[in-house]
Motif scaffolding. Structure first.
Motif, short mmCIF file in Angstrom:
data_model
loop_
_atom_site.label_atom_id
_atom_site.label_comp_id
_atom_site.label_asym_id
_atom_site.label_seq_id
_atom_site.Cartn_x
_atom_site.Cartn_y
_atom_site.Cartn_z
N ASN A 23 -9.19 2.49 -6.91
CA ASN A 23 -7.77 2.96 -7.44
C ASN A 23 -7.94 3.23 -8.93
O ASN A 23 -6.92 3.39 -9.41
N GLU B 10 -5.59 1.65 6.04
CA GLU B 10 -5.64 0.49 5.36
C GLU B 10 -4.80 -0.68 5.52
O GLU B 10 -4.79 -1.67 5.67
N ALA B 11 -3.29 -0.19 5.33
CA ALA B 11 -2.23 -1.09 5.70
C ALA B 11 -2.18 -1.34 6.93
O ALA B 11 -2.03 -2.86 7.32
N ARG C 198 -4.93 -4.23 7.35
CA ARG C 198 -4.34 -5.67 6.33
C ARG C 198 -3.30 -6.25 7.08
O ARG C 198 -3.14 -7.42 6.86
N GLU D 92 0.87 -1.33 -0.08
CA GLU D 92 0.06 -0.24 -0.12
C GLU D 92 0.78 1.17 -0.01
O GLU D 92 0.25 2.45 -0.53
N LEU E 113 -4.51 5.32 3.21
CA LEU E 113 -3.71 4.24 2.73
C LEU E 113 -2.70 3.72 4.08
O LEU E 113 -2.78 2.20 4.06
#
Length: 822
Positions: free
Chosen positions: A732, A515-516, A519, A475, A512
């Motif tokens: 994206n 989100e990283a 994850r 990411e 981002l």
């Protein structure tokens, strides 16, 4: 002897031919053209004389016609002015002083044209008769008017009854004022005789009953001043000075009676000479040309007649003369009804044709032009023979142009000029060969340089990646200390299950980062829910976070779980947390503290297992000092803090990010082989990037979309101008913003994917630039406020609108679209 001569010429002819071949081109042309020029001049002189005589006669005929019409027009204009003066007096008071003043005022204007001005009464004997001779203007008593010959009363009795504004004219008469002058006791009797024309018009009482006549007499000798000699320097229509021939002008009445004529003199108009009767006369009917003129004048037609032979009354033996004639008209009424009262004849006796024979300027000009044309023709014919070697050389040059092969010309040597020209052309061909070769070499070098420039970006990225090893977080793109620190913090934060606060400028990748974290955490298999607090008002944000039960409010037709319950077991990301209202902050504080939520309209609390990640691009401590953010909530959120670096703090990643966005944009736009020049990369490295990574992504995407070739140069890089690329979805995928602009969009440029209500309202938003919830409901009609808020919230999530204000002052303004990179 003949054989000898024949053999001699046969012997000499080859020598002459060889000598001719050695002569210069100018010598050949002169020897060839001189005899031709002499013959042409002789022929041209003869032809010129014939044509000049013909066209000069046509010009003379037309000239005399125009001058005759002009002379008649002078009469008509003067008579019209006299009629206008008569009409003025018909409207003026009938007083002796007025009549005397009129003659005095018109004396200089009309140059002594008026002789009589009289009022003749039909009701009594109150007549007025004013008489003008030279400087003497006097009144004749009413009882002595009858002494004037001819008697004015006889003229008035002859005209009968006439209408108002109509004018009657007398014939040209010889008036005798001798007895009237005797009564007045002044003047010479012989000087009191003159030729006049009387004009008369009626005057009326106020009840339109006849009152009398106004009579105005014109001195015919003054009227005939236009007949003064046309050869005179004072004339406005003189004959050509070179002719030296007098012209005769005379007038006749409508019955063909010749009245007066003008000779070649500067004196006044004369009577006919001794061999013409002293009184007006009519020519015999055997003079057919004359009576033809009289007939045409009676029909109102001007014209000309050409005559030959000796001219009577003139000591001239000229064989050619012209007669021009034109009618003289007089308006008898104000409605422009006119009658022909006579005609003017002008006789032209011109020897201009003979004079033109001695003046050869025009003739020589024509001869010269004709000679040039003929000589040019001869030169053209001879040049085809003499310049054959040059033509052959030109043909070879044309073949080079057609075939495209730059080969040297090979022709036999004809003469020095041709050899020099051929050598010069061959030298030019050699130079062109060298230049083309050099250009080809330079093009190849430029192409290689472009390929090298394109490859340098990839080489630089690979070198950075090899030199700066980093954690494998797909990411986050980039290398270096700042990015390595960010990735390390992400890995560390993901390994523990605590709330996180992400701080960073706009466009630095806060979402981002969130989100990283999700994850790489043990919650990665659970939901990741993202809420933008700045895009929702207080009620919508509270409802989105905590949900509601059916019936909680008017439009709550079903249950809603809310973001906390939807993210149960996973991660809840709240972006722009600093824009949350105090009420929402209080609810968030309770939910974070107890890990319990309560739906709107419900008394039952629900346990939630959520990891909370918040993000802000403002300093929350400053908001706390301003009283806009709860201090206790801040400390609840700031368990773990990650700072996303601005792009200016890690410019070494510009090549890496540029390479990533180039490949991404190239795949989406079918330009996978697109490259970036060295100057373009240098320009991007030197820019300060206030919009951070998002601005860099927009810049690269815009350049890929706009460039036509396979290489982006420095002039293709546009910082912050033009159309920015936007993300319209979370996958994206990047689109070029060509149909969606701020306030300059047309109605047909409505974004795709909107529902029917949004599509209906969007033109209004484009026109006004903003909209409120109530305006949205009015446009759609019968729309619940909850649905209106949902539609506007959806448009804000798409990045088409931007929410400003709070509560009743909430507005949704048209804004630049955003991407979802954080």
């Amino acid at each position: 002897m003949r054989i000898y001569k024949h053999e001699y010429f046969r012997f000499e002819l080859p020598h002459v031919r060889r000598a001719f071949q050695t002569w210069r081109l100018r010598t050949k042309l002169l020897i060839t053209l001189i005899p031709c020029v002499v013959i042409i001049l002789l022929l041209t002189g003869y032809i010129t004389t014939w044509f000049s005589n013909k066209f000069l006669n046509v010009a003379l005929k037309e000239n005399i016609r125009i001058q005759t019409v002009a002379m008649a027009s002078e009469f008509e204009v003067l008579l019209k002015q006299c009629r206008e003066d008569l009409m003025i007096m018909a409207q003026s008071p009938i007083e002796k002083r007025v009549y005397l003043d009129f003659l005095k005022s018109r004396k200089d204007i009309r140059k002594g044209l008026y002789k009589e001005l009289a009022y003749i009464s039909q009701q009594d004997k109150d007549h007025i008769f004013a008489l003008a001779f030279d400087n003497d203007i006097s009144l004749i008593p009413a009882e002595h008017i009858s002494l004037i010959s001819p008697n004015p009363f006889i003229f008035l009795n002859s005209i009968g009854r006439i209408k108002k504004d109509e004018v009657r004219t007398s014939n040209i008469i010889e008036a005798d004022y001798s007895l009237g002058a005797t009564v007045l006791g002044s003047g010479n009797k012989s000087a009191r005789i003159t030729r006049i024309i009387r004009l008369a018009t009626p005057c009326f009482n106020k009840d339109n009953s006849p009152k009398g006549f106004i009579v105005l007499s014109l001195d015919f000798d003054c009227l005939l001043k236009t007949l003064y000699t046309i050869n005179s320097p004072e004339s406005l229509m003189p004959s050509h000075t070179g002719t030296q021939r007098p012209r005769l002008a005379y007038i006749f009445d409508k019955n063909g009676l010749i009245l007066f004529y003008s000779e070649d003199t500067r004196d006044t108009v004369k009577k006919p000479p001794a061999d013409i009767p002293a009184t007006p006369f009519k020519p015999a009917f055997s003079h057919t040309n004359y009576w033809k003129m009289v007939k045409d004048v009676g029909n109102g037609k001007p014209g000309t007649i050409k005559m030959t032979g000796p001219v009577k009354y003139n000591n001239s033996s000229n064989d050619l003369h012209f007669y021009g004639y034109a009618p003289i008209r007089f308006n008898v009424a104000s409605n422009y009804n006119s009658i022909v009262i006579g005609g003017v004849v002008l006789r032209e006796m011109s020897n201009i044709t003979r004079w033109a024979g001695y003046k050869q300027i025009d003739v020589m000009l024509i001869m010269t032009l004709a000679t040039i044309i003929i000589i040019s023709t001869v030169i053209f014919i001879l040049s085809r023979i003499i310049t054959k070697p040059i033509l052959d050389l030109a043909s070879k040059v044309s073949q080079i142009e057609e075939t495209g092969k730059l080969e040297e010309i090979d022709l036999p040597d004809y003469d020095v000029e041709t050899i020099s020209l051929k050598n010069a052309i061959n030298k030019m061909i050699g130079a062109l060969r060298n230049q083309i070769k050099q250009i080809r070499i330079k093009d190849e070098m430029l192409e290689k340089e472009k390929q090298r420039e394109k490859a340098r970006l990839e080489e630089e990225v690979d070198a950075l990646k090899k030199r700066l090893q980093s954690h494998a977080i797909k990411e986050i793109v980039g290398v270096g200390t700042a990015i390595e620190t960010l990735k390390s913090n992400i890995i560390k934060t993901a390994s523990v299950d605590a709330d996180v606060l992400i701080v960073g400028e706009t466009g630095t990748g806060k979402q981002l980062t969130a989100e990283a974290i999700h994850r790489h955490s043990h919650r990665s298999q659970k939901p990741f829910i993202s809420i933008n607090c700045g895009a929702l008002d207080e009620n919508l944000l509270s409802d989105s976070l905590f949900g509601h039960v059916k019936g909680a409010f008017t439009e709550a037709r079903s249950n809603r779980k809310g973001a906390f319950l939807a993210a149960d077991g996973g991660t809840l990301f709240l972006d722009e947390i600093g824009s949350a209202s105090p009420k929402v902050q209080q609810s968030l504080l309770r939910a974070i503290s107890l890990r319990k939520i309560r739906h709107l309209g419900s008394d039952h609390e629900i346990d939630v297992n959520v990891r909370l990640i918040t993000a802000t691009n403002v300093d929350l401590k400053e908001l706390i000092e301003q009283g806009l953010f709860r201090k206790d909530l801040y400390y609840r959120l700031e368990v773990l803090t990650i700072n996303t670096p601005s792009l200016r703090d890690h410019k070494e990643n510009i090549p890496v990010l540029t390479d990533y966005f180039l490949k991404q944009s190239g795949r989406l736009m079918n330009k996978e082989d697109i490259g970036l020049s060295k100057e373009a990369l240098k320009k991007m490295k030197n820019y300060h990037w206030p919009g951070n990574v998002r601005e860099l992504m927009n810049c690269v995407t815009r350049s890929v979309a706009m460039v036509e070739g396979k290489l982006i140069h420095a002039d293709h890089i546009n910082f912050g101008g033009g159309e920015e690329p936007v993300k319209l979805s979370s996958n994206n995928i990047i689109y070029q913003k060509t149909d969606i602009k701020t306030k300059n969009l047309k109605n047909e440029q409505i974004p795709h994917g909107l529902n029917v209500r949004q599509t209906k309202a969007f033109p209004f938003i484009l026109q006004r630039g903003e909209i409120t919830r109530s305006q949205y409901q009015e446009i759609i009609g019968n729309l619940p406020s909850r649905t209106a808020i949902y539609d506007l919230y959806d448009l804000a999530n798409r990045g088409l609108l931007e929410k400003t204000g709070r509560g009743p002052a909430t507005r949704y303004c048209l804004a630049k679209l955003r991407d979802s990179a954080g």
